[in-house]
Design a protein around this motif. Structure first.
Motif, PDB file in Angstrom:
ATOM      1  N   GLU A 196      -4.346  13.498  -1.343  1.00  0.00           N
ATOM      2  CA  GLU A 196      -5.426  12.819  -2.061  1.00  0.00           C
ATOM      3  C   GLU A 196      -5.225  11.300  -2.026  1.00  0.00           C
ATOM      4  O   GLU A 196      -6.178  10.542  -1.825  1.00  0.00           O
ATOM      5  N   ALA A 197      -3.993  10.852  -2.193  1.00  0.00           N
ATOM      6  CA  ALA A 197      -3.708   9.411  -2.184  1.00  0.00           C
ATOM      7  C   ALA A 197      -3.981   8.810  -0.806  1.00  0.00           C
ATOM      8  O   ALA A 197      -4.528   7.704  -0.705  1.00  0.00           O
ATOM      9  N   VAL A 198      -3.620   9.535   0.249  1.00  0.00           N
ATOM     10  CA  VAL A 198      -3.870   9.021   1.603  1.00  0.00           C
ATOM     11  C   VAL A 198      -5.366   8.925   1.851  1.00  0.00           C
ATOM     12  O   VAL A 198      -5.876   7.897   2.322  1.00  0.00           O
ATOM     13  N   LEU A 199      -6.092   9.989   1.546  1.00  0.00           N
ATOM     14  CA  LEU A 199      -7.532  10.008   1.832  1.00  0.00           C
ATOM     15  C   LEU A 199      -8.314   9.038   0.953  1.00  0.00           C
ATOM     16  O   LEU A 199      -9.386   8.579   1.356  1.00  0.00           O
ATOM     17  N   ALA A 200      -7.788   8.707  -0.218  1.00  0.00           N
ATOM     18  CA  ALA A 200      -8.471   7.771  -1.108  1.00  0.00           C
ATOM     19  C   ALA A 200      -8.044   6.325  -0.879  1.00  0.00           C
ATOM     20  O   ALA A 200      -8.606   5.410  -1.492  1.00  0.00           O
ATOM     21  N   GLY A 234       0.838  -1.193   0.000  1.00  0.00           N
ATOM     22  CA  GLY A 234       0.000   0.000   0.000  1.00  0.00           C
ATOM     23  C   GLY A 234       0.867   1.234   0.000  1.00  0.00           C
ATOM     24  O   GLY A 234       2.091   1.159  -0.116  1.00  0.00           O
ATOM     25  N   ALA A 235       0.226   2.352   0.139  1.00  0.00           N
ATOM     26  CA  ALA A 235       0.937   3.624   0.097  1.00  0.00           C
ATOM     27  C   ALA A 235       1.853   3.746   1.309  1.00  0.00           C
ATOM     28  O   ALA A 235       1.396   3.732   2.436  1.00  0.00           O
ATOM     29  N   ASP A 236       3.145   3.828   1.052  1.00  0.00           N
ATOM     30  CA  ASP A 236       4.082   4.041   2.154  1.00  0.00           C
ATOM     31  C   ASP A 236       4.626   5.469   2.081  1.00  0.00           C
ATOM     32  O   ASP A 236       4.473   6.156   1.078  1.00  0.00           O
ATOM     33  N   GLU A 237       5.258   5.891   3.157  1.00  0.00           N
ATOM     34  CA  GLU A 237       5.685   7.282   3.268  1.00  0.00           C
ATOM     35  C   GLU A 237       6.713   7.662   2.207  1.00  0.00           C
ATOM     36  O   GLU A 237       6.716   8.789   1.723  1.00  0.00           O
ATOM     37  N   THR A 238       7.591   6.743   1.814  1.00  0.00           N
ATOM     38  CA  THR A 238       8.608   7.084   0.823  1.00  0.00           C
ATOM     39  C   THR A 238       7.975   7.339  -0.546  1.00  0.00           C
ATOM     40  O   THR A 238       8.379   8.242  -1.264  1.00  0.00           O
TER      41      THR A 238
END
Length: 130
Positions: free
Chosen positions: A104-108, A88-92
């Motif tokens: 937007e990517a975090v909230l989606a 999934g979306a990681d901080e890097t």
């Protein structure tokens, strides 16, 4: 008759010389006006870029602050083990995106949605404590 033709030729030559001088002055004035126009356009572009940079800088600062808040939130940190395990979306990867796109990517993301019940419960508990 020849005298009239000679006067006509001299008159036309004088008129042509005056017209050439006027055209030369107009050409010089036109060149000066075009140089001034270029200077004004450059100044307009410089001011527009400075204004855009100022506005974009303020907006970018707000987006960066919002992203920092999301990444430091309990909802995001609770999903970290699942994100590491299942991807999934990681901080890097988020850091490589513009701040607005990263928010937007975090909230989606599905991980943010999975933490919604925890956020709701935390809000209810906070209201109850007041």
């Amino acid at each position: 008759m020849v005298g009239d033709l000679l006067r006509l030729a001299l008159g036309l030559e004088a008129r042509l010389a005056r017209g050439a001088a006027a055209a030369s002055r107009l050409g010089a004035d036109r060149d000066a006006a075009l140089k001034s126009l270029d200077v004004l356009r450059d100044e307009r572009d410089r001011l527009a870029a400075a204004l855009e940079e100022t506005v974009a800088g303020e907006a970018a600062g707000r987006w960066t602050a919002r992203l920092d808040g999301l990444l430091e939130s309990r909802s995001w940190s609770l999903s970290a083990p699942l994100r590491r395990r299942f991807g999934g979306a990681d901080e890097t990867r988020l850091a490589a995106l513009p701040a607005a796109r990263a928010v937007e990517a975090v909230l989606a993301s599905a991980w943010w949605d999975m933490a919604a019940p925890v956020r709701l419960l935390a809000r209810l508990l906070a209201r109850r404590r007041r």
